[in-house]
Design a protein around this motif. Structure first.
Motif, short mmCIF file in Angstrom:
data_model
loop_
_atom_site.label_atom_id
_atom_site.label_comp_id
_atom_site.label_asym_id
_atom_site.label_seq_id
_atom_site.Cartn_x
_atom_site.Cartn_y
_atom_site.Cartn_z
N PRO A 87 49.45 68.26 61.47
CA PRO A 87 50.73 67.86 60.88
C PRO A 87 50.97 66.36 61.09
CG PRO A 87 50.98 69.88 62.15
CD PRO A 87 49.60 69.38 62.44
N HIS A 88 51.27 65.66 60.00
CA HIS A 88 51.40 64.21 60.12
C HIS A 88 52.31 63.65 59.04
CE1 HIS A 88 48.27 64.56 57.01
NE2 HIS A 88 48.59 63.33 56.63
N VAL A 89 52.75 62.44 59.32
CA VAL A 89 53.48 61.61 58.36
C VAL A 89 52.74 60.29 58.28
CG1 VAL A 89 55.62 60.29 58.00
CG2 VAL A 89 55.74 62.69 58.68
N LEU A 90 52.64 59.71 57.09
CA LEU A 90 52.03 58.40 56.92
C LEU A 90 53.13 57.36 56.75
CD1 LEU A 90 49.03 58.82 54.42
CD2 LEU A 90 48.94 58.50 56.89
N TYR A 91 53.01 56.25 57.50
CA TYR A 91 53.94 55.13 57.35
C TYR A 91 53.14 53.87 57.04
CZ TYR A 91 56.92 51.19 58.41
OH TYR A 91 57.60 49.99 58.31
N GLY A 92 53.60 53.10 56.07
CA GLY A 92 52.96 51.83 55.77
C GLY A 92 53.99 50.77 55.46
N HIS A 93 53.75 49.57 56.01
CA HIS A 93 54.63 48.44 55.73
C HIS A 93 53.90 47.44 54.84
CE1 HIS A 93 57.75 45.46 56.19
NE2 HIS A 93 56.82 44.56 56.49
N SER A 94 54.55 47.00 53.78
CA SER A 94 54.00 46.02 52.86
C SER A 94 52.64 46.51 52.33
CB SER A 94 53.90 44.66 53.56
OG SER A 94 53.71 43.62 52.62
N MET A 95 51.55 45.78 52.53
CA MET A 95 50.25 46.26 52.07
C MET A 95 49.99 47.68 52.57
SD MET A 95 46.39 44.92 52.94
CE MET A 95 46.42 45.64 54.59
N GLY A 96 50.39 47.99 53.79
CA GLY A 96 50.17 49.32 54.35
C GLY A 96 50.81 50.41 53.52
N ALA A 97 51.95 50.11 52.88
CA ALA A 97 52.60 51.09 52.02
C ALA A 97 51.74 51.39 50.79
CB ALA A 97 53.97 50.59 51.59
N PHE A 98 51.17 50.34 50.22
CA PHE A 98 50.31 50.49 49.04
C PHE A 98 49.08 51.33 49.39
CE2 PHE A 98 48.11 48.56 45.25
CZ PHE A 98 49.10 48.83 44.33
N VAL A 99 48.48 51.06 50.56
CA VAL A 99 47.30 51.81 50.99
C VAL A 99 47.67 53.26 51.31
CG1 VAL A 99 45.48 51.96 52.74
CG2 VAL A 99 46.17 49.73 51.84
N ALA A 100 48.80 53.47 51.99
CA ALA A 100 49.23 54.83 52.35
C ALA A 100 49.44 55.67 51.10
CB ALA A 100 50.50 54.78 53.18
N HIS A 101 50.05 55.09 50.08
CA HIS A 101 50.26 55.82 48.83
C HIS A 101 48.93 56.17 48.18
CE1 HIS A 101 50.40 55.66 44.36
NE2 HIS A 101 51.31 56.59 44.56
N ARG A 107 43.87 62.12 48.42
CA ARG A 107 43.74 63.41 49.10
C ARG A 107 44.43 64.51 48.30
NH1 ARG A 107 41.90 63.53 54.13
NH2 ARG A 107 43.29 65.18 54.86
N GLN A 108 45.50 64.19 47.63
CA GLN A 108 46.15 65.17 46.76
C GLN A 108 45.21 65.61 45.65
OE1 GLN A 108 50.36 64.64 45.43
NE2 GLN A 108 49.49 64.42 43.40
N ARG A 109 44.49 64.67 45.08
CA ARG A 109 43.60 64.98 43.96
C ARG A 109 42.44 65.87 44.37
NH1 ARG A 109 43.59 58.80 41.49
NH2 ARG A 109 45.42 59.05 40.14
N ARG A 110 42.01 65.77 45.62
CA ARG A 110 40.88 66.60 46.04
C ARG A 110 41.33 67.82 46.85
NH1 ARG A 110 38.69 66.37 51.14
NH2 ARG A 110 39.36 64.73 52.58
N GLY A 111 42.62 68.04 46.96
CA GLY A 111 43.13 69.24 47.60
C GLY A 111 43.09 69.21 49.11
N ALA A 112 43.03 68.03 49.73
CA ALA A 112 43.03 67.90 51.19
C ALA A 112 44.46 68.07 51.72
CB ALA A 112 42.48 66.54 51.59
N PRO A 113 44.60 68.41 53.01
CA PRO A 113 45.95 68.57 53.58
C PRO A 113 46.78 67.30 53.40
CG PRO A 113 44.31 69.43 55.09
CD PRO A 113 43.55 68.73 54.00
N PRO A 114 47.96 67.41 52.82
CA PRO A 114 48.79 66.22 52.58
C PRO A 114 49.64 65.90 53.81
CG PRO A 114 49.88 68.13 51.69
CD PRO A 114 48.57 68.63 52.27
N PRO A 115 50.19 64.70 53.87
CA PRO A 115 51.19 64.42 54.90
C PRO A 115 52.45 65.25 54.61
CG PRO A 115 51.13 62.63 53.33
CD PRO A 115 49.99 63.54 52.98
#
Length: 258
Positions: A87-101, A107-115
């Motif tokens: 169980p997790h949450v992803l946080y990204g600031h600035s560039m990190g937000a773009f990468v996190a998205h 992972r959504q496209r390949r059916g992996a566990p989402p945040p």
């Protein structure tokens, strides 16, 4: 698991609640979240802060940097796959937000566990065209000055040629990493809630550019505006941590009584 992308957690208790993976801004590294790791209960009992260390900076400075987002996301997906099964949450600031998205979408496209949720701050939505305030094609002096104007580095450092020569190539590569954009018609909504944070005085990413992330929210979104500019994550850290604590406690697993 062992991976160079995860720094050792200060809290070595067995994971019982929620992992908060934190991705840095352009030019930044895992140390930006070091204080968050040290303050074990700042985000609530059972929340473990796991900064993500990208190559080409800090203790990975000797490694080649990524300049293509797809390449970085593919490696993050592979390297962090086991860790992201919890169980997790992803946080990204600035560039990190773009990468996190981008990582969540892959992972959504390949059916992996989402945040359980995606928390994003201070970066435009992918269908919003980038501005040129931080121009990766600018020379070192101009780029360093623009970064200092936003509060990313002290003016004292921005004026030093040796510092600019060493640091601006990293910033420039990171800016290129997140310079892409998609047509509004090609937006693919995410299957997780979005929690958005904007700086009230952020001239690089004004509030409407953060609000535009709502178009990517297939499971709803919340936008909060905090005092400060692009780097309110530093200047108003206490306020941000309080707000984040309120978010992540919604998604955590109750910690068993000892």
């Amino acid at each position: 698991m062992t991976t160079p992308y995860l720094t050792p957690a200060v809290d070595e208790r067995p994971p019982a609640g929620l992992d908060l993976f934190c991705l840095p801004c352009a030019g930044g590294g895992a140390s930006a979240y070091g204080r968050w790791q040290e303050r074990l209960d700042a985000l609530g009992a059972g929340v473990r802060v796991l900064p993500v260390q990208l190559p080409g900076r800090e203790d990975r400075a000797h490694e080649p940097r990524f300049t293509r987002l797809d390449d970085l996301v593919a490696e993050l997906d592979e390297e962090l796959d086991e860790a992201l099964s919890r169980p997790h949450v992803l946080y990204g600031h600035s560039m990190g937000a773009f990468v996190a998205h981008a990582l969540t979408l892959a992972r959504q496209r390949r059916g992996a566990p989402p945040p359980r949720a995606l928390v994003l701050s201070s970066h435009r939505a992918p269908h919003v065209r980038p501005n040129r305030i931080l121009d990766p094609d600018a020379d070192d002096e101009r780029l360093a000055g623009a970064l200092a104007e936003l509060g990313g580095i002290p003016w004292e450092l921005a004026r030093r040629p040796r510092f600019r020569a060493a640091y601006m190539p990293l910033v420039r590569d990171d800016l290129r990493l997140c310079s892409g954009w998609v047509e509004p018609a090609d937006v693919e909504p995410l299957s997780v809630p979005l929690h958005l944070f904007a700086g009230a005085d952020d001239h690089l990413v004004p509030v409407p550019a953060m609000a535009a992330w709502r178009d990517h929210a297939g499971r709803g979104s919340e936008l909060r505006t905090l005092p400060g500019g692009h780097f309110f994550v530093r200047t108003h850290e206490e306020r941000l941590l309080r707000e984040l604590a309120g978010v992540v406690t919604r998604y955590g697993t109750p910690v068993p009584a000892v």
